[in-house]
Design a protein around this motif. Structure first.
Motif, PDB file in Angstrom:
ATOM      1  N   LEU A 195       0.871  -1.173   0.000  1.00 37.38           N
ATOM      2  CA  LEU A 195       0.000   0.000   0.000  1.00 37.38           C
ATOM      3  C   LEU A 195       0.911   1.226   0.000  1.00 37.38           C
ATOM      4  O   LEU A 195       1.968   1.216   0.634  1.00 37.38           O
ATOM      5  CB  LEU A 195      -0.879   0.023   1.251  1.00 37.38           C
ATOM      6  N   TRP A 196       0.495   2.259  -0.698  1.00 36.41           N
ATOM      7  CA  TRP A 196       1.273   3.496  -0.731  1.00 36.41           C
ATOM      8  C   TRP A 196       0.468   4.594  -0.045  1.00 36.41           C
ATOM      9  O   TRP A 196      -0.607   4.961  -0.487  1.00 36.41           O
ATOM     10  CB  TRP A 196       1.595   3.894  -2.173  1.00 36.41           C
ATOM     11  N   ARG A 197       1.014   5.098   1.050  1.00 43.31           N
ATOM     12  CA  ARG A 197       0.380   6.209   1.762  1.00 43.31           C
ATOM     13  C   ARG A 197       0.637   7.485   0.968  1.00 43.31           C
ATOM     14  O   ARG A 197       1.525   8.261   1.279  1.00 43.31           O
ATOM     15  CB  ARG A 197       0.942   6.356   3.159  1.00 43.31           C
TER      16      ARG A 197
ATOM     17  N   ALA B 135      -3.630  -1.254  -8.475  1.00 43.34           N
ATOM     18  CA  ALA B 135      -5.042  -1.006  -8.196  1.00 43.34           C
ATOM     19  C   ALA B 135      -5.184   0.300  -7.423  1.00 43.34           C
ATOM     20  O   ALA B 135      -4.267   0.714  -6.718  1.00 43.34           O
ATOM     21  CB  ALA B 135      -5.621  -2.164  -7.388  1.00 43.34           C
ATOM     22  N   CYS B 136      -6.344   0.905  -7.541  1.00 46.97           N
ATOM     23  CA  CYS B 136      -6.615   2.172  -6.852  1.00 46.97           C
ATOM     24  C   CYS B 136      -6.836   1.975  -5.361  1.00 46.97           C
ATOM     25  O   CYS B 136      -6.701   2.922  -4.584  1.00 46.97           O
ATOM     26  CB  CYS B 136      -7.835   2.850  -7.456  1.00 46.97           C
ATOM     27  N   ASN B 137      -7.182   0.744  -4.951  1.00 46.46           N
ATOM     28  CA  ASN B 137      -7.443   0.449  -3.543  1.00 46.46           C
ATOM     29  C   ASN B 137      -7.472  -1.075  -3.360  1.00 46.46           C
ATOM     30  O   ASN B 137      -7.370  -1.827  -4.335  1.00 46.46           O
ATOM     31  CB  ASN B 137      -8.755   1.090  -3.091  1.00 46.46           C
ATOM     32  N   LEU B 138      -7.614  -1.509  -2.125  1.00 51.21           N
ATOM     33  CA  LEU B 138      -7.586  -2.951  -1.850  1.00 51.21           C
ATOM     34  C   LEU B 138      -8.744  -3.708  -2.493  1.00 51.21           C
ATOM     35  O   LEU B 138      -8.547  -4.797  -3.022  1.00 51.21           O
ATOM     36  CB  LEU B 138      -7.604  -3.208  -0.343  1.00 51.21           C
ATOM     37  N   ARG B 139      -9.935  -3.145  -2.453  1.00 51.59           N
ATOM     38  CA  ARG B 139     -11.068  -3.871  -3.029  1.00 51.59           C
ATOM     39  C   ARG B 139     -10.884  -4.077  -4.533  1.00 51.59           C
ATOM     40  O   ARG B 139     -11.254  -5.116  -5.063  1.00 51.59           O
ATOM     41  CB  ARG B 139     -12.376  -3.158  -2.713  1.00 51.59           C
ATOM     42  N   GLU B 140     -10.298  -3.102  -5.193  1.00 49.85           N
ATOM     43  CA  GLU B 140     -10.013  -3.278  -6.623  1.00 49.85           C
ATOM     44  C   GLU B 140      -8.986  -4.388  -6.814  1.00 49.85           C
ATOM     45  O   GLU B 140      -9.116  -5.222  -7.714  1.00 49.85           O
ATOM     46  CB  GLU B 140      -9.513  -1.963  -7.217  1.00 49.85           C
ATOM     47  N   LEU B 141      -7.970  -4.436  -5.972  1.00 51.68           N
ATOM     48  CA  LEU B 141      -6.993  -5.526  -6.052  1.00 51.68           C
ATOM     49  C   LEU B 141      -7.685  -6.865  -5.814  1.00 51.68           C
ATOM     50  O   LEU B 141      -7.426  -7.833  -6.541  1.00 51.68           O
ATOM     51  CB  LEU B 141      -5.865  -5.333  -5.038  1.00 51.68           C
ATOM     52  N   PHE B 142      -8.565  -6.930  -4.825  1.00 53.94           N
ATOM     53  CA  PHE B 142      -9.273  -8.183  -4.551  1.00 53.94           C
ATOM     54  C   PHE B 142     -10.040  -8.655  -5.783  1.00 53.94           C
ATOM     55  O   PHE B 142     -10.063  -9.848  -6.093  1.00 53.94           O
ATOM     56  CB  PHE B 142     -10.244  -8.014  -3.384  1.00 53.94           C
TER      57      PHE B 142
END
Length: 184
Positions: free
Chosen positions: A69-71, A96-103
């Motif tokens: 993750l990039w803060r 991905a733009c966020n974790l849910r997109e990665l999921f």
């Protein structure tokens, strides 16, 4: 004492699911590892203030590539941070733009027919888990990822790296991201 895997509820749910598979994989090469284990090799002599903005959490491939993750800012919901792919052969991208997109991306069918047969049951369980926990389905390939947002994160990441990177590292990063010299 808190036994949670991480401070990110979405990752904690994924860790519980991964552990339920008892060593099987739901996506080729993906495996959560010790949350926030550090990235000294990427940033060289970067000050801790920069290193702390990258939070590694999973292998992306069986050959050592991983996700972090990039803060990119000071938001408190870490699950909404962009996910960076660090390839073991120098590849680098905003995955991905966020974790849910990665999921969702992890739910895509593997290309290798051997993987398809070997991962069928864990993959089906993952699809059910994804739907049950987040109401998400695998991407269908019709613009599921917002390319403009990823491009903006990519540009911002390059600008951020330029704040601390050696000339060689910056050149490598820009080459991997297929960018010219970033401008703030």
């Amino acid at each position: 004492m808190n036994d949670a895997y991480s401070p990110v509820p979405e990752l904690n749910l994924l860790k519980e699911f991964q552990d339920s598979l008892e060593g099987q994989f739901f996506a080729p090469g993906f495996e959560l590892f010790k949350y926030d284990k550090g990235l000294d090799w990427f940033c060289g002599e970067a000050p801790d203030a920069y290193l702390d903005r990258l939070i590694p959490f999973a292998y992306a491939t069986s050959s050592g590539s991983y996700y972090a993750l990039w803060r990119c800012d000071d938001r408190t919901d870490l699950a909404t941070l962009p996910v960076i792919f660090f390839g073991d052969e120098g590849d680098l991208c905003i995955e991905a733009c966020n974790l849910r997109e990665l999921f969702r991306l992890l739910a895509a069918e593997p290309d290798d027919p051997e993987d398809r047969a070997r991962l069928a049951s864990p993959r089906q369980r993952y699809h059910a888990w994804l739907q049950r926990n987040f109401g998400l389905t695998p991407p269908d390939g019709t613009g599921d990822v917002d390319g403009e947002v990823l491009a903006e994160y990519t540009r911002r990441f390059a600008v951020w790296v330029s704040e601390f990177a050696s000339e060689d590292l910056l050149e490598d990063v820009l080459g991997a991201l297929d960018l010219d010299v970033p401008t703030p």
